[in-house]
Design an enzyme around this catalytic site. Sequence first.
Site, PDB file in Angstrom:
ATOM      1  CE  LYS A  64      -6.201   2.069  -0.594  1.00 26.71           C
ATOM      2  NZ  LYS A  64      -6.735   2.106   0.697  1.00 26.71           N
ATOM      3  CE1 TYR A 111     -14.869   3.277  -2.475  1.00 30.23           C
ATOM      4  CE2 TYR A 111     -12.805   3.708  -3.712  1.00 30.23           C
ATOM      5  CZ  TYR A 111     -13.498   3.593  -2.585  1.00 30.23           C
ATOM      6  OH  TYR A 111     -12.712   3.528  -1.523  1.00 30.23           O
ATOM      7  CB  SER A 136     -11.409   7.399  -3.513  1.00 28.30           C
ATOM      8  OG  SER A 136     -10.102   7.881  -2.874  1.00 28.30           O
ATOM      9  CE  LYS A 175      -3.601   2.046   2.449  1.00 31.90           C
ATOM     10  NZ  LYS A 175      -4.599   2.293   3.662  1.00 31.90           N
TER      11      LYS A 175
END
Length: 325
Positions: A250, A315, A276, A196
């Site tokens: 990520k 998303y 996002s 990450k």
Amino acid sequence: MFPAERPRRLRRTSALRRLVAETTLTPSQLIAPLFVAEGRPSPTPISSLPGQFQHTLDSLVDEARRLAERQVGGIILFGLPATKDATGSQAWDENGIIQVALRRLRDEFGDELLVMADTCLDEFTDHGHCGVVRDDGTVDNDLTIELYARQAVAQARAGAAVVGPSGMMDGQVGAIRQALDQSGFSETVIMAYSAKYASALYGPFREAVDVQIINGGNRRAYQQDYHNRRESLREARLDVQEGADIVMVKPAMTYLDVVSDLRRELDVPVAAYHVSGEYAMIHAAAERGWIDGPAVALEQLTAVRRAGADMILTYFAADVAETLS
Ligand code: PBG
């Protein structure tokens, strides 16, 4: 003269293109991140993430049902507690919003929908860091992983089939695996956010969970530096040794090299999180009429699969699952 090779022959019709497609994208490979807020009368739209909401318990269940009907691979929960403190104690409180939501989803869906929980403290701490902050402003690694272990056990007890440690503390997967096993949750899956990166692409997420960060304003002392590639393999290998069942990279699009490395070097499933900022950029450009949003979403998610991700947190899960079915 004639070309000796004619690769175009296999591109002539859509039937041929489908037949020779090397990569698939199916709803079962998509995981939808969902936000649930404590004590709201109605769902609140998240302006930086068009189409996404800070859910109430009821609207969370409705959205989860829609996703289950579209056969997505699963959902992962993020919480907005009504109160925050220095250690983020709502993260493991039996009546904390995530635990309440997990029990509700277990009652509604049982094993029909795979429910995951993000395991991290930033949504629950009043300073917004992912762990316990010392007097000098740094995050205490070893104290923090004890709290992650408590949080993971609380999530498993409330019905999470998968826990997702995302704080990038050293030893977090091992601490969580040990605590789960000792508490009778040896079957709870750990999907580790292994690689990450400290990314500017998380901006819209922080609005979604109402987190402002103090103490230097960033997470670079625990999340990875984006100049590094080999380091991700080191992190992911350690996570597998400590008991991770799935490893994650990520964000996604800017780290496809890392996805590809992990897929080649490890034999556990690899996930990628299309974050996002990646979602928001597509929406923003599409709103201006500059790109075809749904087409770009499909192209990007397919590229993440092509790079080697077995599954994608996105998303776009609900929209793309609908397009694909
Ligand atoms: C930390 C966490 C973050 C995201 C998922 N888990 C935020 C951060 O690390 O700052 C970001 C997800 C996104 O941007 O979509 N609990």
